[in-house]
Write a protein that holds these residues in place. Structure first.
Motif, PDB file in Angstrom:
ATOM      1  N   VAL A   1      31.482  12.542  59.406  1.00 22.99           N
ATOM      2  CA  VAL A   1      30.142  11.944  59.465  1.00 22.99           C
ATOM      3  C   VAL A   1      30.107  10.674  58.621  1.00 22.99           C
ATOM      4  O   VAL A   1      29.622   9.626  59.065  1.00 22.99           O
ATOM      5  CB  VAL A   1      29.071  12.943  58.977  1.00 22.99           C
TER       6      VAL A   1
ATOM      7  N   ARG B   1      28.851   0.600  61.194  1.00 21.80           N
ATOM      8  CA  ARG B   1      28.455  -0.604  60.468  1.00 21.80           C
ATOM      9  C   ARG B   1      29.369  -1.767  60.818  1.00 21.80           C
ATOM     10  O   ARG B   1      28.938  -2.878  61.104  1.00 21.80           O
ATOM     11  CB  ARG B   1      28.516  -0.325  58.977  1.00 21.80           C
TER      12      ARG B   1
ATOM     13  N   PHE C   1      17.966  -1.264  52.715  1.00 19.94           N
ATOM     14  CA  PHE C   1      17.707  -0.524  53.947  1.00 19.94           C
ATOM     15  C   PHE C   1      16.733  -1.240  54.877  1.00 19.94           C
ATOM     16  O   PHE C   1      16.466  -0.779  55.971  1.00 19.94           O
ATOM     17  CB  PHE C   1      17.174   0.872  53.625  1.00 19.94           C
TER      18      PHE C   1
ATOM     19  N   LEU D   1      16.020   4.729  61.328  1.00 21.74           N
ATOM     20  CA  LEU D   1      15.944   5.207  59.943  1.00 21.74           C
ATOM     21  C   LEU D   1      15.174   4.160  59.144  1.00 21.74           C
ATOM     22  O   LEU D   1      15.723   3.128  58.787  1.00 21.74           O
ATOM     23  CB  LEU D   1      17.372   5.361  59.405  1.00 21.74           C
TER      24      LEU D   1
ATOM     25  N   SER E   1      25.673   7.253  52.522  1.00 18.72           N
ATOM     26  CA  SER E   1      25.073   8.447  51.933  1.00 18.72           C
ATOM     27  C   SER E   1      23.754   8.784  52.611  1.00 18.72           C
ATOM     28  O   SER E   1      23.485   9.942  52.927  1.00 18.72           O
ATOM     29  CB  SER E   1      24.825   8.249  50.435  1.00 18.72           C
ATOM     30  N   LEU E   2      22.938   7.759  52.832  1.00 20.68           N
ATOM     31  CA  LEU E   2      21.638   8.017  53.449  1.00 20.68           C
ATOM     32  C   LEU E   2      21.803   8.484  54.894  1.00 20.68           C
ATOM     33  O   LEU E   2      21.131   9.417  55.339  1.00 20.68           O
ATOM     34  CB  LEU E   2      20.763   6.764  53.409  1.00 20.68           C
ATOM     35  N   GLU E   3      22.724   7.871  55.605  1.00 23.36           N
ATOM     36  CA  GLU E   3      22.921   8.281  56.997  1.00 23.36           C
ATOM     37  C   GLU E   3      23.482   9.699  57.079  1.00 23.36           C
ATOM     38  O   GLU E   3      23.197  10.444  58.015  1.00 23.36           O
ATOM     39  CB  GLU E   3      23.831   7.282  57.722  1.00 23.36           C
ATOM     40  N   LYS E   4      24.267  10.045  56.086  1.00 19.97           N
ATOM     41  CA  LYS E   4      24.798  11.408  56.041  1.00 19.97           C
ATOM     42  C   LYS E   4      23.657  12.408  55.806  1.00 19.97           C
ATOM     43  O   LYS E   4      23.571  13.433  56.487  1.00 19.97           O
ATOM     44  CB  LYS E   4      25.830  11.492  54.916  1.00 19.97           C
ATOM     45  N   VAL E   5      22.806  12.107  54.863  1.00 19.85           N
ATOM     46  CA  VAL E   5      21.646  12.977  54.627  1.00 19.85           C
ATOM     47  C   VAL E   5      20.820  13.079  55.904  1.00 19.85           C
ATOM     48  O   VAL E   5      20.410  14.172  56.303  1.00 19.85           O
ATOM     49  CB  VAL E   5      20.775  12.447  53.467  1.00 19.85           C
TER      50      VAL E   5
ATOM     51  N   GLU F   1      22.096  15.697  48.774  1.00 22.39           N
ATOM     52  CA  GLU F   1      23.298  14.929  48.449  1.00 22.39           C
ATOM     53  C   GLU F   1      23.060  14.302  47.080  1.00 22.39           C
ATOM     54  O   GLU F   1      22.047  13.651  46.853  1.00 22.39           O
ATOM     55  CB  GLU F   1      23.503  13.834  49.511  1.00 22.39           C
TER      56      GLU F   1
ATOM     57  N   ILE G   1      24.389   3.243  52.096  1.00 25.85           N
ATOM     58  CA  ILE G   1      23.908   3.414  53.460  1.00 25.85           C
ATOM     59  C   ILE G   1      24.561   4.639  54.089  1.00 25.85           C
ATOM     60  O   ILE G   1      23.912   5.446  54.749  1.00 25.85           O
ATOM     61  CB  ILE G   1      24.197   2.158  54.299  1.00 25.85           C
TER      62      ILE G   1
ATOM     63  N   LEU H   1      18.390  12.578  48.843  1.00 24.44           N
ATOM     64  CA  LEU H   1      19.521  11.869  48.252  1.00 24.44           C
ATOM     65  C   LEU H   1      19.157  11.578  46.807  1.00 24.44           C
ATOM     66  O   LEU H   1      18.227  10.809  46.539  1.00 24.44           O
ATOM     67  CB  LEU H   1      19.771  10.573  49.035  1.00 24.44           C
TER      68      LEU H   1
ATOM     69  N   TYR I   1      18.725  19.798  52.828  1.00 23.35           N
ATOM     70  CA  TYR I   1      20.029  19.189  52.601  1.00 23.35           C
ATOM     71  C   TYR I   1      19.954  18.274  51.391  1.00 23.35           C
ATOM     72  O   TYR I   1      19.102  17.389  51.319  1.00 23.35           O
ATOM     73  CB  TYR I   1      20.503  18.398  53.826  1.00 23.35           C
TER      74      TYR I   1
END
Lengths: 207, 207
Positions: free
Chosen positions: B9, B17, B100, B107, A195-199, B188, A193, B172, B186
DNA sequence: TTATCTTTGTTTTATTAATAACAACATAAA
DNA sequence: TTTATGTTGTTATTAATAAAACAAAGATAA
């Protein structure tokens, strides 16, 4: 060999993966800038990592692929091998079993654990699923030293405690809540999660 | 707000969370050392991160949980929301869909893609699976700006190219080979094998 | 032979991230 | 009122990581 920097260990693992592909294609030598291109880093970084493990390439041909793979193996792998257990045989757990199947000679997933009675006794990607009640017994019997936690978040803490008690040496936790383990156990947390929020954050302001 | 450090970040996402869990439990205020304990970091780190987003706690009660959550949301989220696609509806893809589902208001996973005819048209965790041939069309129709690659390694490069062409803003990549994308996107990369090998390396020498 | 080019190995510098140090302040207790 | 305590916010320092710089060496070509 004193312990290598965290990031160097990560990159060595990645280098090896792609070097094996090169080797399979019959490529005998590789330059630092070729490795760098694959991984989106600088050639200097590659040379520095390789320097740290004490390997030396040849000036005109670069690095010998087979030799480099062998040396990375000496650094990363334990000669007698290490056994891995996956706790939680849901989608993520099964994905991991498939992922790691026959991936490394020295790193084998030898057991999975789950609470769901329907899953117990089944075999997925060559890995048998055991009930969590047998965790300690089987970790001991099968000489498992590494565990992957892929259970729902609410069970993660209890599982971590059991693993510690069972004498595990390293834990990779995929559940989104950090777990507590004593100092002498190596713990790596990874949270999808985040990682996705960072992206999402860094993509947000792209035009 | 100029862009925050990478690591900040990541931590903000994790703070939020767990703050949401605190909020659900009715906890109104929280101290920096409480947040720090959850995440195995120092209270200074927490305060520094919170300083960077310009929030101010009260001296005797710490941080107001609801306010802090709201502010992290303002920082991390895009006000109008961001839509996500998952490419590859195998075990990993399905794990991600479940993960998710309803996790964040801003998101949302709104589509999945796969080549397997049996999967196409099915719905998992509220997400419909479309054929990869419709990738570009649906990304455009559904205003998807973020993609998660969870396909087998050999398909990842081609998928990345399609995603770039489709105008995605952030990717991602969970496949174990790095993909190439232009600067303005971007990217990741996360590789589970590397994480496991890293744990194995550092666990190897534990007594 | 000599000059040029390319690549490695290693030192130096720069960048990023984490930690330590401490002033400011509010509350509680003396 | 004064002192002690505990917390925040911020600056200063240290540590970790990555990048730059460059000498050394061997191959190639002039």
């Amino acid at each position: 060999m004193s312990t290598l920097p965290d990031k160097t260990v990560e990159r060595l693992s990645q280098y090896r993966r792609n070097l094996l592909i090169c080797d399979a294609k019959g490529k005998e030598h590789i330059f630092s800038h070729e490795i760098a291109n694959i991984h989106h880093i600088t050639p200097v970084q590659v040379r520095r990592d390789i320097m740290l493990i004490g390997y030396t390439g040849t000036l005109r041909k670069g690095y010998n692929v087979k030799e480099l793979v062998a040396l990375i193996g000496e650094i990363l792998d334990k000669p007698e091998g290490q056994n891995v257990a996956i706790i939680g045989a849901g989608n993520l757990g099964r994905a991991l079993m498939k992922y790691f199947k026959n991936r490394r000679e020295k790193l084998s997933v030898v057991a999975a654990f789950d609470n769901n009675p329907e899953k117990i006794g089944t075999i997925y990607a060559n890995v048998e699923v055991f009930p969590i009640s047998q965790l300690k017994q089987i970790i001991s019997d099968k000489k498992i030293s590494i565990a992957i936690i892929s259970v729902p978040v609410d069970n993660a803490a209890a599982i971590a405690d059991s693993l510690v008690e069972a004498g595990i040496k390293g834990i990779l936790n995929f559940s989104p809540r950090p777990v507590n383990v004593p100092e002498h156990i190596y713990l790596e947390e990874y949270d999808m999660i985040t990682s996705l929020e960072k992206v999402a954050y860094f993509a947000k302001n792209k035009n």
